[in-house]
Scaffold this motif. Sequence first.
Motif, PDB file in Angstrom:
ATOM      1  N   SER A  99       0.831  -1.206   0.000  1.00 47.63           N
ATOM      2  CA  SER A  99       0.000   0.000   0.000  1.00 47.63           C
ATOM      3  C   SER A  99       0.867   1.257   0.000  1.00 47.63           C
ATOM      4  O   SER A  99       0.502   2.274  -0.599  1.00 47.63           O
ATOM      5  CB  SER A  99      -0.926   0.005   1.217  1.00 47.63           C
ATOM      6  N   TYR A 103       0.717   4.118  -2.945  1.00 44.23           N
ATOM      7  CA  TYR A 103       0.527   5.560  -2.751  1.00 44.23           C
ATOM      8  C   TYR A 103       1.685   6.363  -3.341  1.00 44.23           C
ATOM      9  O   TYR A 103       1.491   7.452  -3.890  1.00 44.23           O
ATOM     10  CB  TYR A 103       0.366   5.891  -1.266  1.00 44.23           C
ATOM     11  N   TYR A 106       1.232   6.229  -7.058  1.00 45.14           N
ATOM     12  CA  TYR A 106       0.025   7.028  -7.310  1.00 45.14           C
ATOM     13  C   TYR A 106       0.365   8.520  -7.370  1.00 45.14           C
ATOM     14  O   TYR A 106      -0.088   9.249  -8.260  1.00 45.14           O
ATOM     15  CB  TYR A 106      -0.987   6.740  -6.202  1.00 45.14           C
ATOM     16  N   TYR A 160      -6.186   3.458   1.080  1.00 47.93           N
ATOM     17  CA  TYR A 160      -5.698   3.608  -0.295  1.00 47.93           C
ATOM     18  C   TYR A 160      -6.781   3.212  -1.297  1.00 47.93           C
ATOM     19  O   TYR A 160      -7.026   3.935  -2.283  1.00 47.93           O
ATOM     20  CB  TYR A 160      -4.452   2.759  -0.525  1.00 47.93           C
ATOM     21  N   VAL A 429      -0.361  12.897  -0.428  1.00 49.65           N
ATOM     22  CA  VAL A 429      -0.775  11.504  -0.240  1.00 49.65           C
ATOM     23  C   VAL A 429      -0.386  11.014   1.147  1.00 49.65           C
ATOM     24  O   VAL A 429      -1.035  10.121   1.695  1.00 49.65           O
ATOM     25  CB  VAL A 429      -0.166  10.572  -1.310  1.00 49.65           C
ATOM     26  N   ARG A 433      -2.372   8.832   3.826  1.00 50.25           N
ATOM     27  CA  ARG A 433      -1.762   7.608   4.342  1.00 50.25           C
ATOM     28  C   ARG A 433      -1.813   7.558   5.864  1.00 50.25           C
ATOM     29  O   ARG A 433      -1.973   6.490   6.472  1.00 50.25           O
ATOM     30  CB  ARG A 433      -0.314   7.538   3.849  1.00 50.25           C
TER      31      ARG A 433
END
Length: 437
Positions: A99, A103, A106, A160, A429, A433
Amino acid sequence: MLIDLEKIRNCNNIRVKLSEDSFSSYLQNINEYFTALERDINTIKPLETMDVITALVSFREYFYSETEWERLILHFLELLKKGLNKSFITDISIFYGLSHVAYSVYALTHVAPKIKPFLHGINDLLLSKLSDYLKSADTKEFNMYGNYEVIKGLSGPFRYLLDNTGDKKIDDMIKQLIIVFIKRAKNITILDHEITGWHYYPSVIEKKHMDIDPKNGCINYGVSHGMGSPLPVLAMAYHKGFKIEGLEEVINGLITEYMNAVYYVDDIAYWPGRVTLEQHIGLDKINNAPNAMSWCYGSVGILRVLYITGIYMSNDTIKHFALEELSKIAKMELSSYVLSQPIICHGYVGTAIILNLMYLDTKREEFIQKTIEMIEASTEYNVEKFFENANQVASEFNVTTLAALHDHLEGFNGIIHSTLTILKGITSVNDKRLLMN
């Protein structure tokens, strides 16, 4: 030098103004970090690449050379792929797991959209690992541990996936996670007392940090390792239309757990952090003293989660409660925050992020004033002083330091990166998170 510090000094997107001395110190800290990054380029480990990549994305516009930025991004992407191919990165977690990778990539797709196929592959791998992980979700053993938390548990990948709804495979996994959490929330009976299903038995490592033997398990109110992890992700899922039977009841039950546990010292709201079962049911006393105003276990992290939940659930009562309590905290003297480090997890910058987010949401001046004060305090820590401070704190509490140069949560990377997003008045992000946004 990689970074043109004058570009930052003259950047029109810098909206929050520090004192000249503090801003100059911050610029020097940026220079020290990226000088170290260039120096360490061949020794940085795959597990460190995710936080390096997100920092590179945020600082891209300030590089002297786009070519140099691309060279670094390509290097760390290759290192990241090596970590995946050689199984250095295998678990689901949002901290050093898949994850976290997702991120990071991403964030990179927003400036390098050509790597979206790589992100889709990571998403598929994450979904596959989650499916394997949840195969034992109906067992008694699975529900004995704190595997719902955000650091190493399910709340991280859950958060996420909520940023990527609309894909059938992702939506189906979100529904599966909701069902797992609904089942987990069901009350259980221990020592003839009915308690919340979020009760868990701490790991051997966690026990070492507890003063009392949790032989019958514990209840954790923290955001990082406790009930503050599932609350905002479940509320966000509900808000996004995943209104599975029992979900609203679970969310309201979590809110009630927090409202029943809050205590006040000098009119400031606090929570007990992690307590044993015996403390939870009143057999042993809880030391209701002021504790650190940190993200991980402190009131600011918990209240931000309650505030977000209030928004998602259209619960004006809990939203107003969290807002007003955070407002009182923002007006406290900095010395009363009981913080001794500049880091994200339990330091100045992590708390500053939350107060800045409250300012962005409400435009209330007390939030930005305290944010500036905390950021200015953090700029006093250059790389050398950062490690000196971390070692001193570790020695004081007789623990191993987790301080690292290229780590977001407990490292110098997080300090300079998050300070930039605060100064620009934007979110990142990493805020997602950490369940701050």
